[in-house]
Write an enzyme that holds these catalytic residues in place. Structure first.
Site, PDB file in Angstrom:
ATOM      1  N   TYR A 143      26.223 -29.478 -47.169  1.00  0.00           N
ATOM      2  CA  TYR A 143      26.907 -30.441 -47.934  1.00  0.00           C
ATOM      3  C   TYR A 143      27.246 -31.858 -47.364  1.00  0.00           C
ATOM      4  O   TYR A 143      25.869 -31.474 -46.306  1.00  0.00           O
ATOM      5  CB  TYR A 143      28.409 -30.132 -47.342  1.00  0.00           C
ATOM      6  N   TRP A 145      26.583 -36.521 -48.274  1.00  0.00           N
ATOM      7  CA  TRP A 145      26.818 -37.445 -49.455  1.00  0.00           C
ATOM      8  C   TRP A 145      24.877 -37.935 -49.610  1.00  0.00           C
ATOM      9  O   TRP A 145      24.845 -39.301 -49.186  1.00  0.00           O
ATOM     10  CB  TRP A 145      26.821 -38.656 -48.502  1.00  0.00           C
TER      11      TRP A 145
END
Ligand SMILES: Nc1nc2c(c(=O)[nH]1)N[C@H]1C(S)=C(S)[C@@H](COP(=O)(O)OP(=O)(O)OC[C@H]3O[C@@H](n4cnc5c(=O)[nH]c(N)nc54)[C@H](O)[C@@H]3O)O[C@H]1N2
Ligand SMILES: Nc1nc2c(c(=O)[nH]1)N[C@H]1C(S)=C(S)[C@@H](COP(=O)(O)OP(=O)(O)OC[C@H]3O[C@@H](n4cnc5c(=O)[nH]c(N)nc54)[C@H](O)[C@@H]3O)O[C@H]1N2
Ligand SMILES: [Mo]
Length: 818
Positions: A143, A145
């Site tokens: 996971y 950004w």
């Protein structure tokens, strides 16, 4: 992650063919060092980047704006930071005996190796582990950004490779809205947190009262998942001068509340007590007959069961304003006044996500919807609730025109029998925030949203595009669990704490060193922006795409071509663009040919859509709930959920309920304070922590901690002091900001500082908030993270001077190209 955060493309069939693995370091894209100004984009918007003799010297936003965005000036730091990973590096103890490594992750030295050797090493161990333990033992949930773009999507590219390799363990949910995105479908039939909101123009025209309930848009709208269209901040600027009533409910005087100044009313409840406060408002509505019975009858189910609880019919505790005051700390009279203001005006309650990133986080958003239902304004022009006004410009109307697709996690057309080695995807998935528990207790059973599930036995981890050592709670527990897998690989641009705790570290390009495309606005699709490469790859960094393409060739001869579908960077971009162009044409919006667009290096602004400008969330449901039911079992708003009742979860009852968390003001021991870990203004989580911008917020060269003057005084702490913050889980060094901008009894340390643990004392020298947070699920329903649930102590730091090393590359990596 949900669908709106992802692109999906169905491509053509695939033919496998032989292609040699590229062993050489990719050549710079230019024969000569580039000079000039180039348009590109990041999460923080479209940017003009100035380059001189191959070096990035400045960057600034490319869209007109009234509120500056500090993140847009950081490109020089991003590309040229000394914290960059420059070469492939391997942990010494791992290299010595890859199958049975010695040394310790996080304290061992690193040695430099070639790309070919690094990839071969990973491949051999990956194949061994996969053969011995199966696909589920390989975790590729990864996971994070990672940078903006539709091709260079680190996590997707990793999973695409892992799919070809035979599958992997993936993840469910995310850290952002873990609790809300699971409860909301039970309540209103959609995730709500990632959806187009009643538009900003409608709010400006019709809303009388805007409630900012735990939202800090001035800060969080600096970025978007794709790239910000920057319209949200313009909206809040207009809202400020509109004369409308703005009420902000937040334990901290956030950047947004500062921005509104005397144009907003600030109410500071105790952290994590919002359900009690909302119950107090709801109780007032009922006792003064101000709740909308007709709306509740027509559009909701189970209200009566909830009302019994509200009025204390079974537990003999009416949830009065006075009852609420004792918990949330907001005077009963103010709570009663809020009930009146909300019900007598067209009111939009904008809910943020920090309050659901807590134990029992599910209850917050459920109760907020219930309160909005009692006010009866859901689906009206400018009334009701919204959970994405502060995120990715959720109120900016959707434009007409082209929409980019993106590379997918599975290779297109590979489900045919002839190519079955290339057809699998995630073989098992678990709620992301439970990863440490999965490592601690492989195979153990747990509950999730009504299902019994079991954790995989993870033996290998490959992370690409995330910073889990910063984003996960209880860092020391994570470090311990991180020793368990047999191999940990990370693809990173920087020497983050996660990189320093891996076995093999691969240097990856930043988005300024490759070509890509993006849209601005996750909902608006306002612009299509060329993300043009501005400098050659730095040092030996490579694109994730090329790394995984080469790794695929190692899986099987011809694997590179299967992975790439025979297309290199610019082929993919042309294809994505052409598809967008075709979609635009269908909507009568003209886009230039790709070659022209790329050469022009200009963004394309899509056309305004008059109908979308007036979009009202839930308007169709309100118009006719029988023809347009919600996606819940009853088709209505579920204030009591029979589905959830059936799960029998004490930590997530069948209607919104006040539940006291494990750690909060109500059970604090003497001197303990509640820890708020809000999102940082001058970073995206951990991204840019190394940048010069840090000088604007660091205190005594540490991450700041905001402390109420009374709390500081009681401990002899002055503004600018070094402070030790600690609890049973760990300790960190921070710099004191003494301010009345925070509720007494609460301190704020923003999430995202890179953990930097001193080996001798165990103190995190860079103020990593998650060293102190509690790693427990929000509840068994959603298993979201509880990053905003923790009690800590603080004291003036008087120990030995500790040098900050968070941004230093490890020993063994010389700064010279060698
Ligand atoms: N206590 C507490 N903890 C929290 C939160 C909180 O509020 N409180 N918030 C949570 C939330 S909402 C989130 S979303 C998470 C955020 O957690 P993350 O999304 O993991 O945080 P980032 O710092 O954005 O990490 C992105 C990483 O990807 C790397 N990267 C960038 N571009 C590329 C690329 O092209 N390729 C590769 N391979 N790598 C790249 C960056 O260098 C960076 O290290 O944190 C969560 N943690
Ligand atoms: N500049 C910048 N922008 C970002 C990010 C970033 O790191 N930096 N991160 C992005 C990401 S991934 C996400 S998920 C979103 C996060 O968006 P949010 O989750 O909404 O952001 P937070 O800062 O965690 O919380 C918002 C506000 O809620 C308040 N709050 C916290 N706990 C409580 C509580 O118990 N009650 C009440 N009433 N208020 C509370 C905080 O003080 C803060 O002002 O932002 C996105 N935007
Ligand atoms: Mo997030």
């Amino acid at each position: 992650m949900n669908l709106t955060r992802r692109g999906f493309i169905k491509g053509a069939g695939v033919t496998a063919g032989a292609m040699a693995i590229s062993s050489a370091i990719p050549l710079p894209a230019w024969a000569e060092a580039p000079t000039g100004t180039i348009l590109t984009a990041g999460r923080w918007g479209a940017m003009q980047v100035e380059v001189k003799d191959g070096k990035v010297i400045s960057s600034k936003g490319a869209l007109a704006k009234t509120i500056p965005n500090s993140l847009q000036a950081t490109a020089p730091d991003q590309v040229h930071s000394n914290a960059r990973v420059k070469y492939p590096m391997v942990r010494k103890g791992f290299l010595a005996a890859p199958g049975k490594p010695d040394g310790k992750r996080g304290s061992d030295e690193f040695v430099k190796i070639s790309w070919d050797d690094a990839m071969k090493l990973i491949h051999e161990q990956h194949m061994r582990i996969r053969k011995e333990h199966g696909a589920a033992s390989v975790f590729a949930g990864s996971y994070g950004w990672r940078s903006s773009g539709v091709l260079h999507k680190a996590q997707t590219l990793l999973q695409r490779y892992m799919s070809l390799a035979g599958g992997y363990s993936g993840h469910l949910g995310d850290y952002s809205t873990g609790a809300a995105q699971v409860i909301m479908p039970h309540v209103v039939g959609s995730v709500e947190v990632y959806e187009q909101q009643t538009t900003y123009p409608v709010i400006l025209e019709h809303t009388q009262v805007v409630v900012l309930w735990g939202v800090n848009p001035l800060n969080t709208l600096k970025i978007a998942w794709s790239s910000t269209d920057e319209q949200g901040l313009e909206f809040f600027n207009q809202l400020k001068s509109s004369g409308k009533t703005v009420i902000a409910i937040d334990p901290m005087r956030s950047e947004t509340i500062e921005f509104f100044g005397d144009k907003a009313q600030w109410l500071a409840p105790n952290m994590g007590t919002d359900v009690a406060m909302m119950l107090g408002i709801a109780h007032t509505l009922v006792t003064k007959s101000m709740h909308d019975k007709a709306f509740l009858d027509k559009y909701t189910t189970g209200y009566n069961r909830f009302e019994d609880y509200l009025l204390g019919k079974n537990d003999k505790t009416p949830k009065t304003a006075a009852w609420a005051e004792a918990i949330c700390g907001i005077p009963a009279q103010q709570i009663e006044l809020l009930a009146e203001i909300f019900s007598k005006n067209r009111t939009m309650i904008m809910g943020g996500w920090g309050m659901q990133r807590q134990q029992y986080g599910e209850q917050k958003h459920w109760m907020l919807v219930t309160l909005a239902a009692m006010l009866g304004q859901i689906g009206t022009e400018g009334g009701g609730f919204g959970f994405s006004y502060h995120y990715s410009n959720g109120g900016n109307p959707t434009r007409s025109g082209g929409v980019l697709s993106a590379i997918s996690a599975t290779v297109a057309g590979t489900s045919s029998a002839g190519n079955d080695w290339a057809s699998s995807s995630a073989v098992s998935s678990f709620p992301l925030a439970r990863i440490v528990e999965a490592l601690e207790k492989p195979g153990s059973k747990y509950q999730h949203n009504g299902h019994e599930m079991a954790f995989p036995d993870i033996k290998m981890i490959w992370w690409a595009g995330g910073a889990n050592f910063t984003h996960h709670q209880d860092t020391n527990r994570l470090i311990k669990a991180w020793q368990k897998p047999e191999m940990i690989v990370i693809s990173e641009c920087y020497w983050t704490a996660a990189a320093k705790h891996a076995d093999i570290v691969l240097p990856i390009t930043t988005s300024f060193e490759r070509n890509d495309l993006t849209m601005t606005g996750d909902y608006s699709n306002q612009h299509l922006v060329p993300m043009k490469q501005v400098v050659p790859p730095q040092f030996e960094s490579r694109n994730d795409f090329d790394v995984f393409a080469d790794m695929s060739e190692l899986l099987k001869a011809g694997g590179r071509k299967v992975y790439t579908e025979g297309k290199e960077e610019m082929d993919w971009l042309r294809e994505f663009y052409d598809a967008a162009q075709k979609g635009a044409r269908a909507q009568r919006v003209a886009m230039p040919l790709f070659s022209q667009f790329w050469q022009d290096n200009k963004l394309i602004e899509m056309r305004k859509n008059d109908k979308n400008e007036k979009f009202i969330r839930f308007a169709e449901f309100r118009a006719d709930p029988v023809i347009n039911p919600l996606g819940t079992p009853s088709g209505k708003i579920e204030i009591f959920s029979k589905t959830i009742e059936g799960f029998k979860y004490a930590d997530c009852p069948a209607h919104p309920t006040w539940l006291a968390p494990d750690e909060w003001k109500g059970n604090a021991k003497e001197g303990q304070l509640q820890l708020l870990t809000a999102h940082p203004a001058h970073r995206l989580h951990s991204q840019l922590n190394y940048a010069k911008l840090r000088e604007q917020y660091a205190v005594a060269n540490r991450e700041p901690i905001t402390i109420h003057p009374e709390d500081a005084k009681a401990r002899g702490i002055a503004n600018g002091d070094l402070v030790r913050a600690f609890n049973s889980r760990g300790q960190i060094l921070v710099g004191a900001v003494v301010s009345d901008g925070i509720k007494q009894g609460i301190v704020c340390i923003h999430e995202g500082a890179w953990p930097d643990l001193d080996p001798a004392t165990g103190i995190c020298k860079n103020g990593g908030a998650n060293v102190l947070t509690l790693d427990i699920p929000s509840s068994r329903l959603a298993n979201g993270c509880s990053g905003n649930t923790a009690l800590i102590s603080i004291e003036k730091y008087t120990g030995p001077a500790l040098t900050l090393t968070a941004f230093d590359p490890p020993k063994g990596e010389s700064a010279k190209v060698g």
